[in-house]
Scaffold this active site. Sequence first.
Site, PDB file in Angstrom:
ATOM      1  N   LYS A  53       4.772  -0.640  -9.146  1.00 39.27           N
ATOM      2  CA  LYS A  53       4.498   0.312  -8.054  1.00 39.27           C
ATOM      3  C   LYS A  53       3.623   1.407  -8.672  1.00 39.27           C
ATOM      4  O   LYS A  53       4.106   2.450  -9.107  1.00 39.27           O
ATOM      5  CB  LYS A  53       5.812   0.851  -7.491  1.00 39.27           C
ATOM      6  CG  LYS A  53       5.633   1.641  -6.198  1.00 39.27           C
ATOM      7  CD  LYS A  53       6.969   1.932  -5.550  1.00 39.27           C
ATOM      8  CE  LYS A  53       6.865   2.999  -4.477  1.00 39.27           C
ATOM      9  NZ  LYS A  53       5.978   2.665  -3.364  1.00 39.27           N
TER      10      LYS A  53
HETATM   11  N1  PMP Z   1       5.462  -2.684  -0.168  1.00 35.22           N
HETATM   12  C1  PMP Z   1       4.754  -1.610  -0.522  1.00 35.22           C
HETATM   13  C2  PMP Z   1       3.300  -1.782  -0.814  1.00 35.22           C
HETATM   14  C3  PMP Z   1       5.363  -0.348  -0.617  1.00 35.22           C
HETATM   15  O1  PMP Z   1       4.658   0.727  -0.950  1.00 35.22           O
HETATM   16  C4  PMP Z   1       6.739  -0.227  -0.317  1.00 35.22           C
HETATM   17  C5  PMP Z   1       7.405   1.107  -0.401  1.00 35.22           C
HETATM   18  N2  PMP Z   1       7.887   1.352  -1.687  1.00 35.22           N
HETATM   19  C6  PMP Z   1       7.440  -1.383   0.056  1.00 35.22           C
HETATM   20  C7  PMP Z   1       6.771  -2.597   0.113  1.00 35.22           C
HETATM   21  C8  PMP Z   1       8.906  -1.324   0.348  1.00 35.22           C
HETATM   22  O2  PMP Z   1       9.643  -1.173  -0.841  1.00 35.22           O
HETATM   23  P1  PMP Z   1      11.020  -0.413  -0.865  1.00 35.22           P
HETATM   24  O3  PMP Z   1      11.889  -1.092   0.113  1.00 35.22           O
HETATM   25  O4  PMP Z   1      11.511  -0.564  -2.253  1.00 35.22           O
HETATM   26  O5  PMP Z   1      10.750   0.996  -0.483  1.00 35.22           O
END
Ligand code: PMP
Length: 307
Positions: A160
């Site tokens: 991320k």
């Molecule tokens: N995909 C992307 C590209 C994101 O930025 C996020 C947000 N973090 C998610 C999926 C969802 O991930 P999470 O459930 O861990 O927030």
Amino acid sequence: MAWDDTASKIWMNGNIVDWEDAKIHALSHVVHYGTSVFEGIRAYDNEKGPCVFRLEEHIERLFDSAKIYKIDMPYTEEEVCDATIEILKENGLKSCYIRPIAFRGYGELGVNPLNCPVDVLIGAWEWGSYLGEEGMNIGVDVGVSSWRKPAPDTLPVMAKAAANYMNSQLAKLEAIEHGYAEAIMLDYQGFVAEGSGENIFVVEDDVIYTPSLGSSILRGITRDSIMELAKSLGYKVVEETIGRERLYLADEIFFSGTAAEVTPIKSVDGRSIGIGKRGPVTEELQKTFFEIVEAKKDDEFGWLKYF
Ligand code: PMP
């Protein structure tokens, strides 16, 4: 977003600093090359008290993202978890969004990041629903973006990392231009990947499908939670490659994510999905998800860390 939040404090490299003092040098590596990894976490306030949703898993993902980019974290995962709770308490925050970030700071300005220090910062602020209350109840209109997710040998999406969001921004900007609440991005092969900041689920005949990790998606923590929840409610959950047209023909589609939580999708590319509003499976998952974080239902998966 509370950007006038000047009364708040921010955790920065082990110190609690005033909102205005959480500054970095304009020649920091991160500013020029996007060298950062971060997390987005939610805290909920329910009748048992304030709690953070899957804190350890988020911090573990932060460290995983850092490992991919050889960003040596100057703290342990436990220390970052403790610092997160510390900053929430310091600010008296209960229901909020939390943003831990690790980045390459001020050192030397060249592509090589290794001579720049690793700075760690944790900010938090109050936040409502990301795609709007109406979107949560009825659903949002989305469009498939002409911008694709990066191929696996370009930018690693399991990290991320800030730089990935330049790609997300292109999709989001295009969605806004077209009047959509959000974009759906395809992977490098043309299969459905995810939203600009959300994972996606497709419901067909009461079976729940979601793109597999091979489709250039972030391994979402809400995605994982929804899969667990759906299985516990008796649904079959399948991770596989999903063609674009399956979106149009699905009974239901919804997004999952820390910011978006569980957001129904009511149309894709101008085609109404299923009954044209939040469907029953989405509603059940959304309702159960909120019952858990609001402590109206047992936290049987151990997702909530009270503080
Ligand atoms: N995909 C992307 C590209 C994101 O930025 C996020 C947000 N973090 C998610 C999926 C969802 O991930 P999470 O459930 O861990 O927030």
